[in-house]
Design a protein around this motif. Structure first.
Motif, PDB file in Angstrom:
ATOM      1  N   VAL A  18       0.873  -1.167   0.000  1.00 21.76           N
ATOM      2  CA  VAL A  18       0.000   0.000   0.000  1.00 21.76           C
ATOM      3  C   VAL A  18       0.915   1.224   0.000  1.00 21.76           C
ATOM      4  CG1 VAL A  18      -1.899   1.168   1.181  1.00 21.76           C
ATOM      5  CG2 VAL A  18      -1.693  -1.319   1.327  1.00 21.76           C
ATOM      6  N   VAL A  19       0.631   2.185  -0.892  1.00 20.58           N
ATOM      7  CA  VAL A  19       1.529   3.315  -1.127  1.00 20.58           C
ATOM      8  C   VAL A  19       0.822   4.626  -0.814  1.00 20.58           C
ATOM      9  CG1 VAL A  19       2.944   4.451  -2.905  1.00 20.58           C
ATOM     10  CG2 VAL A  19       2.673   1.963  -2.934  1.00 20.58           C
ATOM     11  N   THR A  20       1.579   5.578  -0.283  1.00 17.47           N
ATOM     12  CA  THR A  20       1.028   6.899   0.004  1.00 17.47           C
ATOM     13  C   THR A  20       0.849   7.680  -1.295  1.00 17.47           C
ATOM     14  OG1 THR A  20       3.205   7.900   0.315  1.00 17.47           O
ATOM     15  CG2 THR A  20       2.115   7.004   2.279  1.00 17.47           C
ATOM     16  N   TYR A  21       0.004   8.676  -1.237  1.00 15.99           N
ATOM     17  CA  TYR A  21      -0.288   9.526  -2.389  1.00 15.99           C
ATOM     18  C   TYR A  21       1.000  10.210  -2.873  1.00 15.99           C
ATOM     19  CZ  TYR A  21      -2.588  13.027  -5.264  1.00 15.99           C
ATOM     20  OH  TYR A  21      -3.001  13.804  -6.321  1.00 15.99           O
ATOM     21  N   PRO A  25       6.359  11.071   1.952  1.00 17.40           N
ATOM     22  CA  PRO A  25       6.842  10.359   3.148  1.00 17.40           C
ATOM     23  C   PRO A  25       5.964  10.607   4.376  1.00 17.40           C
ATOM     24  CG  PRO A  25       8.189  12.280   2.734  1.00 17.40           C
ATOM     25  CD  PRO A  25       7.210  12.201   1.588  1.00 17.40           C
ATOM     26  N   LEU A  26       4.702  10.289   4.256  1.00 14.37           N
ATOM     27  CA  LEU A  26       3.731  10.514   5.327  1.00 14.37           C
ATOM     28  C   LEU A  26       4.130   9.812   6.623  1.00 14.37           C
ATOM     29  CD1 LEU A  26       0.906  11.546   6.256  1.00 14.37           C
ATOM     30  CD2 LEU A  26       0.001   9.365   5.455  1.00 14.37           C
ATOM     31  N   VAL A  56       6.293  -0.621   8.009  1.00 14.69           N
ATOM     32  CA  VAL A  56       5.818   0.682   7.561  1.00 14.69           C
ATOM     33  C   VAL A  56       7.042   1.525   7.247  1.00 14.69           C
ATOM     34  CG1 VAL A  56       4.471   2.727   8.150  1.00 14.69           C
ATOM     35  CG2 VAL A  56       3.775   0.482   9.032  1.00 14.69           C
ATOM     36  N   LEU A  57       7.157   1.953   5.999  1.00 16.59           N
ATOM     37  CA  LEU A  57       8.232   2.832   5.563  1.00 16.59           C
ATOM     38  C   LEU A  57       7.640   4.215   5.314  1.00 16.59           C
ATOM     39  CD1 LEU A  57       8.824  -0.229   4.453  1.00 16.59           C
ATOM     40  CD2 LEU A  57      10.922   0.889   3.793  1.00 16.59           C
ATOM     41  N   PRO A  58       8.466   5.235   5.110  1.00 19.14           N
ATOM     42  CA  PRO A  58       7.913   6.584   4.973  1.00 19.14           C
ATOM     43  C   PRO A  58       6.823   6.727   3.916  1.00 19.14           C
ATOM     44  CG  PRO A  58      10.257   6.716   5.329  1.00 19.14           C
ATOM     45  CD  PRO A  58       9.932   5.246   5.145  1.00 19.14           C
ATOM     46  N   ASP A  59       6.953   6.043   2.772  1.00 21.40           N
ATOM     47  CA  ASP A  59       5.996   6.250   1.682  1.00 21.40           C
ATOM     48  C   ASP A  59       5.217   5.013   1.252  1.00 21.40           C
ATOM     49  OD1 ASP A  59       8.025   4.842   0.439  1.00 21.40           O
ATOM     50  OD2 ASP A  59       8.313   6.292  -1.179  1.00 21.40           O
ATOM     51  N   HIS A  60       5.368   3.921   1.956  1.00 26.11           N
ATOM     52  CA  HIS A  60       4.590   2.720   1.635  1.00 26.11           C
ATOM     53  C   HIS A  60       4.689   1.724   2.785  1.00 26.11           C
ATOM     54  CE1 HIS A  60       8.603   1.357   0.331  1.00 26.11           C
ATOM     55  NE2 HIS A  60       8.156   0.121   0.365  1.00 26.11           N
ATOM     56  N   LEU A  61       3.861   0.695   2.696  1.00 27.96           N
ATOM     57  CA  LEU A  61       3.940  -0.378   3.681  1.00 27.96           C
ATOM     58  C   LEU A  61       3.729  -1.709   2.978  1.00 27.96           C
ATOM     59  CD1 LEU A  61       0.875  -1.631   4.606  1.00 27.96           C
ATOM     60  CD2 LEU A  61       0.663   0.732   5.329  1.00 27.96           C
ATOM     61  N   HIS A  62       4.245  -2.744   3.625  1.00 25.33           N
ATOM     62  CA  HIS A  62       4.034  -4.123   3.182  1.00 25.33           C
ATOM     63  C   HIS A  62       3.513  -4.901   4.378  1.00 25.33           C
ATOM     64  CE1 HIS A  62       6.325  -3.458  -0.493  1.00 25.33           C
ATOM     65  NE2 HIS A  62       7.350  -3.024   0.218  1.00 25.33           N
ATOM     66  N   THR A  63       2.625  -5.825   4.109  1.00 25.86           N
ATOM     67  CA  THR A  63       2.108  -6.651   5.192  1.00 25.86           C
ATOM     68  C   THR A  63       1.618  -7.992   4.653  1.00 25.86           C
ATOM     69  OG1 THR A  63       0.602  -6.664   7.095  1.00 25.86           O
ATOM     70  CG2 THR A  63      -0.220  -5.627   5.093  1.00 25.86           C
ATOM     71  N   ASN A  94      -7.220  17.554  -2.207  1.00 24.75           N
ATOM     72  CA  ASN A  94      -7.204  17.799  -3.652  1.00 24.75           C
ATOM     73  C   ASN A  94      -8.479  18.519  -4.094  1.00 24.75           C
ATOM     74  OD1 ASN A  94      -9.248  15.849  -3.963  1.00 24.75           O
ATOM     75  ND2 ASN A  94      -7.822  14.247  -4.580  1.00 24.75           N
ATOM     76  N   ARG A  95      -8.592  18.777  -5.395  1.00 26.73           N
ATOM     77  CA  ARG A  95      -9.751  19.536  -5.891  1.00 26.73           C
ATOM     78  C   ARG A  95     -11.058  18.775  -5.768  1.00 26.73           C
ATOM     79  NH1 ARG A  95      -9.738  18.020 -11.717  1.00 26.73           N
ATOM     80  NH2 ARG A  95      -7.734  16.995 -11.999  1.00 26.73           N
ATOM     81  N   ARG A  96     -10.999  17.470  -5.566  1.00 26.58           N
ATOM     82  CA  ARG A  96     -12.213  16.675  -5.327  1.00 26.58           C
ATOM     83  C   ARG A  96     -12.643  16.728  -3.866  1.00 26.58           C
ATOM     84  NH1 ARG A  96     -10.856  10.918  -8.188  1.00 26.58           N
ATOM     85  NH2 ARG A  96     -11.671  11.437 -10.238  1.00 26.58           N
ATOM     86  N   GLY A  97     -11.836  17.378  -3.034  1.00 27.87           N
ATOM     87  CA  GLY A  97     -12.132  17.437  -1.615  1.00 27.87           C
ATOM     88  C   GLY A  97     -11.632  16.229  -0.845  1.00 27.87           C
ATOM     89  N   GLU A  98     -10.760  15.412  -1.465  1.00 31.46           N
ATOM     90  CA  GLU A  98     -10.221  14.220  -0.822  1.00 31.46           C
ATOM     91  C   GLU A  98      -8.845  14.541  -0.242  1.00 31.46           C
ATOM     92  OE1 GLU A  98     -11.904  11.099  -4.169  1.00 31.46           O
ATOM     93  OE2 GLU A  98      -9.969  12.077  -4.462  1.00 31.46           O
ATOM     94  N   LYS A  99      -8.576  14.000   0.931  1.00 28.46           N
ATOM     95  CA  LYS A  99      -7.244  14.156   1.498  1.00 28.46           C
ATOM     96  C   LYS A  99      -6.253  13.323   0.679  1.00 28.46           C
ATOM     97  CE  LYS A  99      -7.853  15.533   6.226  1.00 28.46           C
ATOM     98  NZ  LYS A  99      -7.553  15.185   7.614  1.00 28.46           N
ATOM     99  N   GLU A 100      -5.102  13.897   0.423  1.00 23.21           N
ATOM    100  CA  GLU A 100      -4.062  13.221  -0.369  1.00 23.21           C
ATOM    101  C   GLU A 100      -3.169  12.413   0.562  1.00 23.21           C
ATOM    102  OE1 GLU A 100      -2.321  16.476  -2.541  1.00 23.21           O
ATOM    103  OE2 GLU A 100      -3.886  16.368  -4.072  1.00 23.21           O
ATOM    104  N   VAL A 101      -3.683  11.251   0.951  1.00 26.43           N
ATOM    105  CA  VAL A 101      -2.964  10.382   1.870  1.00 26.43           C
ATOM    106  C   VAL A 101      -2.502   9.113   1.168  1.00 26.43           C
ATOM    107  CG1 VAL A 101      -3.139   9.031   4.008  1.00 26.43           C
ATOM    108  CG2 VAL A 101      -4.203  11.302   3.864  1.00 26.43           C
TER     109      VAL A 101
END
Length: 172
Positions: A18-21, A25-26, A56-63, A94-101
């Motif tokens: 799973v990767v961050t937007y 580095p969230l 959990v790494l700064p910009d993605h995770l594996h599980t 973003n412009r759709r009103g969604e958080k960029e996570v």
């Protein structure tokens, strides 16, 4: 449009990436990692599953997850986890009103057998070393590696050198 079809196996064991937007580095600080942990605990209470390994790494995770017998709905679990983190996270909108996570999708692989499971568990635990974030698997704080050592799966010094079965293997 892709015609990719997910493989839903009741009681299945799966590897996920799973990767961050935008690969932001969230998860580079402890507070967002704790938000993720809280979200996973909350979802596990509502829709049980077992986390067999995780990093959990700064910009993605594996599980690697084991789902309960008769249950194949990992997509709902990820949707809930991503939603819970997004609601709590401090992130641009973003412009759709969604958080960029998060990136919109995730990658999954149904574990086929014990050898496949072992290789994916090793991949999870070696990932911080692969990315240059740690010198050995045990040095990375956001990993299930220490639990795996306690279970007897690894010696404490494992992961300072790339395991041979992971050479040229990239699941990013």
């Amino acid at each position: 449009m892709s015609d990719y079809r997910r493989r839903y196996l009741p009681g299945g064991c799966y590897f996920f990436t799973v990767v961050t937007y935008g690969r932001r580095p969230l998860f580079g600080r402890p507070e967002p990692v704790e938000l993720l942990r809280e979200a996973m605990r909350d979802v596990k209470r509502r829709r049980p599953f077992e986390i067999q390994a995780m990093v959990v790494l700064p910009d993605h995770l594996h599980t690697v997850w084991q789902l309960p017998e008769g249950d194949a709905d990992f997509s709902r679990r990820w949707r809930d986890i991503k939603h819970d983190v997004s609601v709590r996270a401090d992130a641009p909108v973003n412009r759709r009103g969604e958080k960029e996570v998060w990136q919109r999708r995730f990658w999954e692989h149904a574990i086929r057998n014990e050898e496949d499971w072992r290789r994916h568990i090793d991949y999870v635990h070696y990932n911080p070393v692969k990315h240059g974030l740690a010198r050995a698997a045990g040095d990375w704080p956001y990993s299930s590696f220490r639990r795996a050592v306690a279970e007897g799966w690894y010696p404490p010094e494992w992961g300072g050198i790339e395991p041979g079965d992971l050479r040229d293997w990239d699941l990013e």
